[in-house]
Design an enzyme around this catalytic site. Structure first.
Site, mmCIF file in Angstrom:
data_model
loop_
_atom_site.group_PDB
_atom_site.id
_atom_site.type_symbol
_atom_site.label_atom_id
_atom_site.label_comp_id
_atom_site.label_asym_id
_atom_site.label_seq_id
_atom_site.Cartn_x
_atom_site.Cartn_y
_atom_site.Cartn_z
ATOM 1 N N GLY A 3 53.425 -27.938 59.065
ATOM 2 C CA GLY A 3 52.965 -28.234 57.837
ATOM 3 C C GLY A 3 52.389 -26.990 57.302
ATOM 4 N N GLY A 4 50.758 -26.898 57.271
ATOM 5 C CA GLY A 4 50.129 -25.741 56.564
ATOM 6 C C GLY A 4 50.412 -24.356 57.047
ATOM 7 N N GLY A 8 47.039 -31.845 59.708
ATOM 8 C CA GLY A 8 46.204 -31.220 58.899
ATOM 9 C C GLY A 8 44.781 -31.324 59.128
ATOM 10 N N GLU A 53 52.220 -39.252 55.841
ATOM 11 C CA GLU A 53 51.576 -39.180 54.562
ATOM 12 C C GLU A 53 52.472 -40.426 53.645
ATOM 13 O OE1 GLU A 53 51.825 -35.254 54.094
ATOM 14 O OE2 GLU A 53 50.144 -35.323 55.766
ATOM 15 N N SER A 85 49.132 -29.993 63.209
ATOM 16 C CA SER A 85 48.221 -28.682 63.476
ATOM 17 C C SER A 85 48.827 -27.743 64.543
ATOM 18 C CB SER A 85 46.913 -29.140 63.785
ATOM 19 O OG SER A 85 45.988 -29.828 62.849
ATOM 20 N N GLU A 110 54.322 -36.971 65.388
ATOM 21 C CA GLU A 110 53.308 -36.353 64.530
ATOM 22 C C GLU A 110 51.958 -37.424 64.860
ATOM 23 O OE1 GLU A 110 54.697 -33.282 61.567
ATOM 24 O OE2 GLU A 110 54.565 -35.116 60.689
ATOM 25 N N HIS A 167 57.405 -39.711 57.088
ATOM 26 C CA HIS A 167 56.254 -39.015 57.260
ATOM 27 C C HIS A 167 55.115 -39.791 57.268
ATOM 28 C CE1 HIS A 167 53.158 -35.916 57.061
ATOM 29 N NE2 HIS A 167 53.731 -35.147 57.738
ATOM 30 N N ASN A 211 57.247 -28.260 56.786
ATOM 31 C CA ASN A 211 57.046 -29.250 55.688
ATOM 32 C C ASN A 211 56.099 -28.612 54.984
ATOM 33 O OD1 ASN A 211 56.498 -31.582 54.524
ATOM 34 N ND2 ASN A 211 55.343 -32.741 56.182
ATOM 35 N N TRP A 212 56.485 -28.334 53.637
ATOM 36 C CA TRP A 212 55.543 -27.629 52.718
ATOM 37 C C TRP A 212 54.729 -28.671 52.160
ATOM 38 C CZ3 TRP A 212 58.991 -23.062 50.112
ATOM 39 C CH2 TRP A 212 59.198 -22.316 51.058
ATOM 40 N N LYS A 213 55.315 -30.031 52.124
ATOM 41 C CA LYS A 213 54.231 -30.981 51.408
ATOM 42 C C LYS A 213 54.231 -30.740 49.909
ATOM 43 C CE LYS A 213 52.103 -32.020 55.774
ATOM 44 N NZ LYS A 213 51.012 -32.518 56.429
HETATM 45 P P1 PGA Z 1 50.136 -29.763 59.661
HETATM 46 O O1 PGA Z 1 51.236 -30.876 59.326
HETATM 47 O O2 PGA Z 1 51.015 -28.786 60.621
HETATM 48 O O3 PGA Z 1 49.287 -29.042 58.420
HETATM 49 O O4 PGA Z 1 49.042 -30.407 60.650
HETATM 50 C C1 PGA Z 1 52.203 -31.387 60.002
HETATM 51 C C2 PGA Z 1 53.071 -32.286 59.026
HETATM 52 O O5 PGA Z 1 52.381 -33.307 58.601
HETATM 53 O O6 PGA Z 1 54.270 -32.391 59.241
#
Ligand code: PGA
Length: 256
Positions: free
Chosen positions: A234-235, A173, A97, A213, A167, A95, A9-11
């Site tokens: 994500g990251g 994050g 966010e 994470s 999640e 998600h 997930n590149w956001k």
């Molecule tokens: P993260 O994000 O790996 O940067 O913690 C995961 C996500 O929100 O899907």
């Protein structure tokens, strides 16, 4: 058995050139793998370009969001048929966010799930508790409610298209992942809830990703858990050098 599924997930990150570069590197290193499902979820504006790079590989394309309607006067929104048109197979829905920053409700998330299933997209449905909710002992209640609400009206035969991503909001994050035991406990809860809602077969076949994470250093301990079938990353998915080892770990621990 459940094939491991790792999605990136590149956001709202990377630009056109970097998106294509990461996709190209993943394709060359993992493009022919069949023992793991891999999907990349770039921002809408890069979907087509990333899809073109991934063409001819086994790496799937996914979107990070979708709207409930097929077309019409919905300024700024993107529909399921549009996602299909540019080659998406998956779409992340609900998600944290989008729930907590943008304000999406369980009702909207459910409407999106039902609509994209109609169009033939595969939803990755995200659930997870906030830190205060965990500290108050409400994790089970929060996750169960989110999941039940998201799946309201989804038929048994449609469940094969659904992936659930657990999640915990406090792990996203932050660098602070859930412990393998914390993840496993909630994954067991999710699987048994789905078994109760549908039947045991549906529960057993459900792919449940952990997200929050995930990085090369903790992927093995998390993915080794019996009910952790993959990861939503994500990251660490923004660079092939950190994403590839996570996918390789999923492959090596795969139970498929
Ligand atoms: P993260 O994000 O790996 O940067 O913690 C995961 C996500 O929100 O899907």
């Amino acid at each position: 058995m459940r094939k491991p599924f790792v999605a990136g997930n590149w956001k709202m990150n990377l630009d056109l050139e970097a998106s294509c570069a990461v996709a190209g590197e993943l394709k060359s290193r993992l493009g022919s793998a069949t023992d793991v499902t891999v999907a990349l979820c770039p921002p809408f504006v890069y979907l087509k370009a990333v899809g073109d790079v991934l063409a001819g590989s086994n790496i799937a394309l996914g979107a990070q969001n979708v709207y409930t309607e097929a077309e019409g006067a919905f300024t700024g929104e993107v529909s399921g048929p549009m996602l299909l048109d540019v080659g998406c197979q998956y779409v992340i829905i609900g998600h944290s966010e989008r729930r907590h920053v943008i304000g999406e409700t369980d009702e909207l998330i459910n409407a999106k799930v039902l609509k994209v299933l109609e169009f033939g997209l595969k939803p990755i449905v995200c659930v997870g508790e906030k830190l205060q909710q965990r500290q108050a002992g409400r994790t089970e209640r929060v996750v169960s409610a989110q999941l039940k609400n998201a799946l309201e009206g989804v038929g048994k035969d449609q469940m094969a298209s659904i992936t659930v991503a657990y999640e915990p909001v406090w792990a996203i994050g932050t660098g602070q992942n859930a412990t393998p035991e914390q993840a496993e406990d909630v994954h067991v809860l999710i699987r048994s809830l789905v078994s109760d809602l549908y039947d045991q077969r549906v529960g057993e076949d459900l792919i449940i990703q952990y997200g929050g994470s995930v990085k090369p250093e903790n992927a093995a301990e998390l993915l080794r858990m019996e009910n952790v079938d993959g990861a939503l990353v994500g990251g660490a998915s923004l660079k092939a050098e950190s994403f590839v080892p996570i996918i390789e770990t999923a492959r090596s621990l795969g139970r498929s």
